[in-house]
Design a protein around this motif. Sequence first.
Motif, PDB file in Angstrom:
ATOM      1  N   PRO A 130       0.829  -1.199   0.000  1.00 44.21           N
ATOM      2  CA  PRO A 130       0.000   0.000   0.000  1.00 44.21           C
ATOM      3  C   PRO A 130       0.867   1.255   0.000  1.00 44.21           C
ATOM      4  O   PRO A 130       2.078   1.197   0.243  1.00 44.21           O
ATOM      5  N   GLU A 131       0.243   2.395  -0.257  1.00 35.06           N
ATOM      6  CA  GLU A 131       0.980   3.654  -0.343  1.00 35.06           C
ATOM      7  C   GLU A 131       1.640   4.037   0.982  1.00 35.06           C
ATOM      8  O   GLU A 131       2.698   4.663   0.994  1.00 35.06           O
ATOM      9  N   ASN A 132       1.028   3.639   2.094  1.00 38.44           N
ATOM     10  CA  ASN A 132       1.550   4.054   3.401  1.00 38.44           C
ATOM     11  C   ASN A 132       2.536   3.046   3.999  1.00 38.44           C
ATOM     12  O   ASN A 132       2.817   3.063   5.189  1.00 38.44           O
ATOM     13  N   THR A 133       3.100   2.190   3.165  1.00 36.92           N
ATOM     14  CA  THR A 133       4.053   1.198   3.667  1.00 36.92           C
ATOM     15  C   THR A 133       5.330   1.847   4.169  1.00 36.92           C
ATOM     16  O   THR A 133       5.789   2.853   3.633  1.00 36.92           O
ATOM     17  N   GLU A 140       9.147  -1.062  -3.590  1.00 36.83           N
ATOM     18  CA  GLU A 140       7.760  -1.418  -3.899  1.00 36.83           C
ATOM     19  C   GLU A 140       7.643  -2.311  -5.131  1.00 36.83           C
ATOM     20  O   GLU A 140       6.711  -3.123  -5.231  1.00 36.83           O
ATOM     21  N   GLN A 165      -5.643   3.250  13.474  1.00 37.52           N
ATOM     22  CA  GLN A 165      -5.221   3.162  12.081  1.00 37.52           C
ATOM     23  C   GLN A 165      -5.330   1.715  11.610  1.00 37.52           C
ATOM     24  O   GLN A 165      -4.788   0.823  12.255  1.00 37.52           O
ATOM     25  N   ALA A 168      -1.520  -1.733   7.404  1.00 29.30           N
ATOM     26  CA  ALA A 168      -1.109  -1.632   6.005  1.00 29.30           C
ATOM     27  C   ALA A 168      -0.865  -3.052   5.506  1.00 29.30           C
ATOM     28  O   ALA A 168      -0.015  -3.770   6.044  1.00 29.30           O
ATOM     29  N   THR A 170       0.006  -5.790   2.452  1.00 32.50           N
ATOM     30  CA  THR A 170       0.653  -6.029   1.156  1.00 32.50           C
ATOM     31  C   THR A 170       0.161  -7.363   0.601  1.00 32.50           C
ATOM     32  O   THR A 170       0.068  -8.351   1.339  1.00 32.50           O
ATOM     33  N   GLU A 183       1.648  -4.539   8.225  1.00 33.24           N
ATOM     34  CA  GLU A 183       2.317  -3.589   9.113  1.00 33.24           C
ATOM     35  C   GLU A 183       1.251  -2.994  10.015  1.00 33.24           C
ATOM     36  O   GLU A 183       0.328  -2.329   9.543  1.00 33.24           O
ATOM     37  N   ASN A 184       1.369  -3.233  11.313  1.00 33.24           N
ATOM     38  CA  ASN A 184       0.310  -2.883  12.248  1.00 33.24           C
ATOM     39  C   ASN A 184       0.933  -2.377  13.557  1.00 33.24           C
ATOM     40  O   ASN A 184       1.125  -3.142  14.495  1.00 33.24           O
ATOM     41  N   SER A 188       4.813  -6.330  12.693  1.00 31.95           N
ATOM     42  CA  SER A 188       4.890  -6.481  11.238  1.00 31.95           C
ATOM     43  C   SER A 188       5.202  -7.934  10.926  1.00 31.95           C
ATOM     44  O   SER A 188       5.783  -8.649  11.747  1.00 31.95           O
TER      45      SER A 188
END
Length: 212
Positions: A130-133, A140, A165, A168, A170, A183-184, A188
């Motif tokens: 995702p963009e917020n990785t 990427e 939040q 994220a 993948t 990613e949390n 991760s």
Amino acid sequence: MATPKKVTVLDYGSGNIRSAVRALEHVGADVTLSRRAEDVLEAEGLLVPGVGAFAAVMKALKDVGALQWIGRRVAGNRPVLGICVGHQVMFEEGVEHGIRTPGLGEWPGSVELLPAPIVPHMGWNTVEPPENTRLFKGIENERFYFVHSYAVQKWQFDVTQPRMQPPAVTWAEHGARFVAGVENGPLSAVQFHPEKSGDAGAQLLKNWLGTL
């Protein structure tokens, strides 16, 4: 010169431990291989490796007391990175040959056999971060090395607190789309093996160290 980050690689009998230690040392970490509670709890980062069957890995983690240690680290906002089956056990359950084994339950989802013509999924594959990785920043579009037959293929995360939040996530594909990374907060995990993924895997480990 920055002080190397102290990372413990959890030594509970997994087969890919030495390569994980070497990969972390290669990117500048101060690595301890240990199953001692103080080493696991006090390190800046904990890496949980894993190969083989979901049920066997869960039993081995339980036998050394690691289930509680991982939970304490996550609750205390202390970074943890899971790899391969170390990624899978973070989910609610694993299903192998019709047998359901509870996982750590940090994330919703069931680890199930990939519906692919050929399993295991073995070799290099692309991922869709995702963009917020943070883990995949700068890599990427790289390929990573996978060896697995099971994966989480459905992701549903119900955020009950508005300020939380969402993780994220993948994705990758082999027979079906599956979760290749999460990613949390402090937790991760990745389904592939960064320690076998060349420069891209090394950069992912560097990115993780940068979060410690």
